[in-house]
Structure formats: C-alpha cells, structure tokens
Design an enzyme around this catalytic site. Structure first.
Site, PDB file in Angstrom:
ATOM      1  N   ASP A   1       0.356  -1.309   0.074  1.00 51.45           N
ATOM      2  CA  ASP A   1      -0.406   0.117  -0.436  1.00 51.45           C
ATOM      3  C   ASP A   1       0.936   1.360   0.167  1.00 51.45           C
ATOM      4  O   ASP A   1       2.226   1.221  -0.078  1.00 51.45           O
ATOM      5  CB  ASP A   1      -0.836  -0.428   1.066  1.00 51.45           C
TER       6      ASP A   1
HETATM    7  C1  BGC Z   1      -4.782   3.267  -0.383  1.00 55.15           C
HETATM    8  C2  BGC Z   1      -5.059   2.460  -0.968  1.00 55.15           C
HETATM    9  C3  BGC Z   1      -4.869   2.717  -2.560  1.00 55.15           C
HETATM   10  C4  BGC Z   1      -3.481   3.763  -2.447  1.00 55.15           C
HETATM   11  C5  BGC Z   1      -3.283   4.047  -4.274  1.00 55.15           C
HETATM   12  C6  BGC Z   1      -3.810   3.815  -0.140  1.00 55.15           C
HETATM   13  O1  BGC Z   1      -3.411   5.019   0.420  1.00 55.15           O
HETATM   14  O2  BGC Z   1      -4.685   2.973   1.357  1.00 55.15           O
HETATM   15  O3  BGC Z   1      -6.344   1.256  -1.190  1.00 55.15           O
HETATM   16  O4  BGC Z   1      -4.780   1.819  -3.284  1.00 55.15           O
HETATM   17  O5  BGC Z   1      -3.285   5.052  -1.365  1.00 55.15           O
HETATM   18  O6  BGC Z   1      -4.140   5.284  -4.108  1.00 55.15           O
END
Ligand code: BGC
Length: 753
Positions: free
Chosen positions: A294
C-alpha cells in the site's frame, strides 16, 4: 524500434530459459509467456530490475496519500520504473509511456494504475451501496464499465476491488467494501474481478480490460476501535473464517494482483508478513500474480518498529513477498544495497520482476505499449449514455428503504400537494459521489433537487425549498426559513447526510450520528409536519432518534453520477426499492463492532427476559442492531412460507434441496431477496448463531407466488476445527429462509451424518 526489442526478447528466450531453474510459478501457467518473461529478465541489469519493482504516483493529477519523493520526475523521465499511478488522461499517460519507449534502454512498457473503485468517469454508487443490491450481475456490469472507461484513458490496472470485511461503522473505509459478511463479500469480489478483468487471463489482452487488485490483504477492516491504519488483533480463526474468504474468492476468480494491508495482525505488519504474502498466497493458493504494497507502507515498517532503517524495511518487505513498492521509492533507493549486504538475494528480485513483467505481457503491452492510448476512444467512451443508464439502474437497486410508516413513500405524482424539500443534501452535488470517485466530476452528479424537479415536472406536486443548515457546522441561521417553508407544505421531504470527506480513507469517526445540527433541524420540523428522510452517507449511522421520530427513511448512500435521477425514481414509486443492508446499523456507537453472525456466548440473552441478570447484554441498549444485516423494505409486502427440505439428514458428498414459497401480498410489483442462513448447533469449536449460505433475488408481480430452491451440501457446513483443519462434523443444524438476518419465521432442522 519496438520490433527490435521483441526480436531481442525472443532470442533471449533461448539462452535464458535453459538456466532459469527458478521456483517462480507464473500466473498464466503458459509456457510461451513464461519464456518471454525470462527472456526479458535475462537482458536486465540489477538496477533495471529494481526499477521494475517500483511504482510512483505521478505527482500530477490526483493525490491519494502522502507526497512522493521529489526526484520522481527524474525517474519518470528516464522511463525505467515499473509502474505509475494517478494519471488519468491519455495525454499524460502517453507522456509516461513515451519516456519508457524513448529514454529507457530496454523499452519495457510502464504499467499504469489507478483507484477505479466505483466507476471512473461515470460514478456508480459507492461499493457498500452496490453491495446492498445483492445483484452480482449488476456489480459485474458496473466494474466492466469502469474498466471500459479507465482503459480508454490508458489505465491498465485498478486497485480494486476492496474486499475487506467491515463490521465497525467508525471506520471510514466501510464505504469501499461489501459490508460485514464473508459469503456475500466473496461473491461480490468474484463479480467485480470478472467485470474488471473478464472471464480469464486470455481476456487481459483486450484493450478494454484492466488488472484487478484484491485489497487490502488482510484484515484491514478489523482496525482496532475503527481507527484507520490501527492494529488488527484477531484470532487465526477469525482471520480464516471472516477476513480471508473474499481474498480466496478473488484468487479463484483469477485476480491478477493483491495489495498488502497497512495494518499489523498480532504483531506482524502485513507488509512484512511472509506467511501471508508468500506461504499462503503463492504456496497454498497457488497465486501467480504480483503483490503491491500500500501507499508508502514499505517505509512504514520503520514506524511499526520492525525495521531499523530503509534498507532493513525493503529487505523485510521483498523477502516477505511485496513485489512492487508503492510511492515511497524505498526499493529503488535501497534494494541494491540490501543485495550487496546479503539481505536480499537477486533471485528474490528476479521473481518479483517476473511476476510484474508477466502482467505486462498478458496485457499485450510488449506488443503495443500504446494500445490503450487513443484520444478518440477516450472521448467516445467516457460517460456514454448507456453507461449512465446502468449507473441509474445501480442507484435504483442500491437504495435501501429503512422505514415507511403509513406509506409515506412513494410520493404520489397524481396527488395535488405541496412538498417542502429541506436539508443540506437536497441541492448538494459535491458529496454525491462519495470518496474514491475516480475522475468523476463532482459538479456533474445529478442532485436530488434536479432529479425530483425532472421527475415531477408534469405532476400535481409542487415543491418549495430551503436548505435549513449545512452538513457539518453548528449554524442554525437557516432554521427559521426552513420552518416557514415546512409550514407551507403538506409534507416535508428532508435530505441530509455526511459530507463525502467524512468517510473513505483516514476518515474514522467516534460519533456516527448525523453531523452538525442536522438532527436538531429534524426535531424542529417534526413539531409541525410528517417527515420523510433521505440520507446520503458513507457508513451506517446511529439513526436511533430518526428511526423513532421520522415517518420514513431512505438510505441512499453516496449514489454517484446519477444520484438524483435514481433516488427520484424510488421516491416517485417508478421503481420499487429492493435493496437490503449488507452491513448492520447499530443502535448507537457503543454497540460496534456489530454483526449478525456473532457467537452465542455461554450466557446469551434470554429473549423472554432480555435483562435477566448476569447475561451478555447492555444495561442501556438492546443487543440487536437498529437495522439488521439483510434488512430492507419494499413498497409491497412479501411473505416467505412453506419451507421444505427433501430430506432431513445429509451424508458426505450428498445434497439437501430446500424449497420455500415467496408471495407478493402487497400492492406493487417488486423484488425480494430471500436469504438462507444456517446454524451448527453443537460442534467441537463454537460456531456463529447463524451464517449466510446463499440468497435468491426474486421478482414478483402483485399477488404472485414463486417457489425458490436452495441446494446445500456437506461442504457448505465445513469449518476450521481445533487444529485449524477445514472439516465437516456430524451433528444437528438449523436453517432459515429469511427476509433478513433477524427473521426466524421459516425454520427447519436437519442433521449431518
Ligand atoms: C490506499 C489504497 C490505495 C492507494 C493508492 C492508499 O492510501 O490505502 O487503497 O489503493 O492509496 O491510491
């Protein structure tokens, strides 16, 4: 130039495949593709490999987390990094691909990712809302359209579906998932993945499919106290029974990628959890795709306290199974050193790179890196009228009617009356898409006001309007006008809710009542008139006061682009609501986490004497939720009756067929969602008081009765025993064919031999 690269690749096959000896298992299991992957790998330097394991946010159009490193622009210009996300136009995605084709040595195409969560330009109801439709084909279709739109601007990969089970309304990300139940959540996960990717990996080469990503692996929804990013301290049983099933369903549906969760489970951050990311995913489940971290989660291993510096955190992450590092640039900055210091083997990096390259091959990007980049297609695809029609259908199917005393709804078009439209969500457009609304333009979503005006334009109904208050502040300056408008009217329709920022990521709340002075406004209006309340919000709210005091409640969630039209159809009765809650609504915040498939405890409440001493209850509230999982009303009434089992005893490998009748006994045609729940009465480990095992959505004309059928086998009764072995055990079971998780009118018993 492209041809030259390909020839080099194919020649490379001959040399490299002979020495490969890798334990890598491909996603496609296609030997020809494996050879192509190895042929590219054979040409790469360690630096080039590490660049492939790196993903940067473009730092341009859309921001979804803490800012990236400032030298991203340099890397993007060099065109060597594996993936970029958050660029959402052909023009900008072409710039990125041009850099790879023109500036990099090997011309490996860049994988473009984006959070296409509930639509790209055409925004559908937020995922939890859609889940309330229990309509798997609808969810496949909306994911399909989202893929059509996203792919038309050059996006190859969505970070969706989010398949986290969520049982705590404080957590802002409940909006993004499919609710509290593993069975429903698993079916929805499959439907959405098929929508994004197509039926199997062969479909990935079409230019309108995109890679899906099951996230957040795993138990992110179990964040303690509903606080985002917090620890998930859950048992192995809960992990296997509740949180893992939708991820396994995702694997079975062919998901191409997973995203590791931010949280830790029992002391181990998911980003550094080898058991989850390698042993379970690759070995047990035989997953051949790749895992992305993530946003900046590799770096966060330092804050978690399991890595002392950047080099150690990249070593922990890649050795655990994080193939691609999102946004923090730690792999590109530290992985080489980690190899030199003997913390990471080059073979580990090779396998991560193979997994990433394979996806690029499957998408056809090596054949044509520009295949998704066509400005004409972009123009003609986004927000096509037929997409908007499905978006409207999705709204109609996602709206849950929670209360409807004295048939407040529908508001009859043929009755001459004045309806006061009051509340901050009547004319609001900005919040209707909710969070994670892709490239959807907030000011283009149809407000409830516009939807109603259009719907009632040739009718006998007259509208008067006042906002009354806003969504969040304490200002009561608009109350007087709202009350004067209310007094002029025959009935009052109020639209309220949460600002879209109040749910989604990093949007946990400790108070889940209507924010600001909205409830106070309702209290004032109620002194004069009947109220029908339409809610636009991202989580189950504490509606105890509203449920007791207003006449009718429609839970419209965040419905997306076609909000006003879809909800107006329901209000006017042109569409009969059919949705049912995919998540329980608590009576108050003190009840969360709350879910229907809880355990019985040794001292369950006695229903005949709910406050009997020393039982498992609250002094100040019932145990039951305000609105249970599976609950939702219709303008008509249904009965379920005549439940029959073809046998009362089941042996291994056998099946029981359950039939029941559903009748529409009211005055509208409508749809009922009949749910099959099962309870294992006695087992070697405790089992939930009931578990959903299937459902049927049935459409019935007024006065019509249909028979529905469910089939269960011993496999549906399996669970993890004391040694965490997945088994079935002989014993007695109960089942219900029910209108909600709280409905026990139609019950039957059987045994498993
Ligand atoms: C979120 C994800 C997301 C990623 C990219 C993160 O902060 O937890 O769900 O896909 O950002 O935007």
């Amino acid at each position: 130039m492209k041809k030259l690269l390909l020839t080099t690749i194919l020649l490379g096959v001959i040399f490299y495949s002979c020495n490969s000896g890798s334990s890598w298992q491909s996603y496609s299991k296609d030997k020809a593709i494996e050879q192509k992957v190895d042929s590219v790998l054979a040409l790469m330097t360690l630096d080039e490999k590490i660049a492939q394991t790196t993903q940067f946010t473009s730092n341009g159009e859309i921001i979804t987390g803490p800012a990236s490193k400032s030298d991203v622009a340099k890397y993007l210009r060099e065109g060597t990094i594996g993936s970029v996300f958050n660029t959402v136009t052909v023009k900008n995605n072409k710039t990125i691909q041009d850099a790879a084709m023109q500036n990099s040595r090997l011309k490996i195409p860049v994988l473009i990712g984006f959070d296409v969560i509930h639509g790209f330009s055409t925004i559908f109801p937020m995922p939890l809302a859609e889940a309330c439709s229990w309509d798997l084909e609808l969810m496949r279709k909306t994911a399909r359209i989202a893929a059509e739109e996203a792919s038309s601007v050059g996006i190859h990969w969505t970070f969706a579906p989010m398949v986290d089970i969520a049982r705590d309304a404080r957590w802002g990300r409940v909006m993004e998932g499919s609710g509290e139940d593993a069975c429903l959540g698993s079916l929805i996960a499959k439907a959405r993945i098929k929508g994004f990717q197509g039926d199997d990996w062969q479909n990935l080469k079409e230019n309108n499919t995109i890679l899906a990503c099951a996230k957040h692996f795993v138990a992110y929804g179990a964040a303690e106290a509903g606080r985002d990013y917090n620890v998930a301290d859950i048992s192995e049983r809960t992990l296997y029974e509740t949180y893992l099933p939708p991820f396994k369903a995702a694997k079975d549906a062919g998901v191409a990628t997973y995203m590791a969760a931010f949280n830790e489970i029992a002391g181990i951050p998911c980003t550094g959890n080898k058991f989850l990311l390698t042993d379970l995913l690759h070995h047990d489940w035989q997953f051949g795709g790749f895992v992305v971290s993530d946003h900046t989660a590799v770096k966060e291993l330092i804050a978690h306290g399991v890595a002392k510096g950047e080099k150690e955190s990249v070593a922990l992450a890649i050795n655990s199974g994080i193939d691609m590092d999102m946004a923090d640039g730690l792999y590109i900055g530290n992985l080489k050193k980690a190899v030199e210091d003997g913390l990471v083997s080059e073979k580990t990096i090779d396998n991560s790179v193979r997994r990433i390259l394979e996806m690029k091959f499957l998408l056809g990007l090596f054949d044509d890196p520009y295949k998704y980049l066509d400005e004409e297609r972009e123009k003609s695809t986004l927000m096509k009228p037929e997409f908007l029609e499905i978006a409207k259908e999705a709204v109609r199917k996602s709206v849950v009617l929670l209360k409807n005393d004295n048939s407040y709804f529908p508001i009859d078009k043929n009755k001459a009356q004045t309806v006061a439209l009051i509340g901050p969500m009547i004319k609001n457009r900005n919040s209707l898409n909710g969070e994670w609304a892709g490239r959807g333009r907030r000011n283009e979503s149809v407000s409830l006001f516009d939807g109603l005006v259009e719907k009632y334009k040739d009718s006998e109904v007259k509208f008067v309007y006042a906002a009354g208050c806003d969504l969040t502040t304490d200002s009561k300056a608009g109350f007087a006008q709202a009350l004067s408008v209310a007094r002029q009217a025959d009935i009052v329709l109020v639209a309220m809710g949460e600002d879209f920022n109040l749910s989604g990521e990093a949007a946990s709340r400790t108070d889940i009542k209507l924010p600001g002075v909205q409830q106070e406004l309702l209290k004032e209006i109620k002194k004069y008139k009947k109220i029908g309340l339409v809610l636009f919000n991202g989580r189950p709210l504490d509606l105890s006061w509203e449920a007791a005091n207003v006449d009718a409640i429609i839970e419209a969630w965040y419905p997306g682009t076609m909000a006003g039209h879809g909800v107006a159809d329901i209000i006017a009765g042109d569409c009969n609501p059919s949705a049912k809650l995919a998540i329980s609504f608590p009576r108050n915040i003190g009840q969360v986490p709350i879910y229907y498939n809880h355990k019985n405890t040794g001292r369950p409440v006695d229903p005949a004497n709910p406050k009997a001493d020393y039982r498992s209850f609250y002094l100040d509230a019932d145990n039951s939720p305000l609105y249970p999982f599976g609950y939702g009303l219709s303008y008509t009434s249904f009965t379920i009756s005549n439940i029959k089992l073809d046998k009362n005893s089941l042996s291994k490998g056998n099946k029981i067929t359950i039939t029941a009748n559903i009748s529409n006994i009211g005055n509208f045609d409508g749809e009922e969602i009949a749910q099959l729940y099962i309870r294992d009465i006695t087992a070697s480990v405790t089992r939930p008081v009931k578990e959903l095992k299937g459902f049927k959505k049935v459409s019935l004309k007024q006065g019509e009765t249909k028979q529905i059928t469910f089939v269960i086998s011993d496999k549906d009764l399996a669970f993890y025993d004391v040694n965490m072995k997945y088994i079935t055990e002989p014993g007695s079971f109960k089942l219900w064919v029910a209108a909600s998780a709280a409905d026990e009118t139609n019950e039957a018993d059987f045994t498993l031999k």
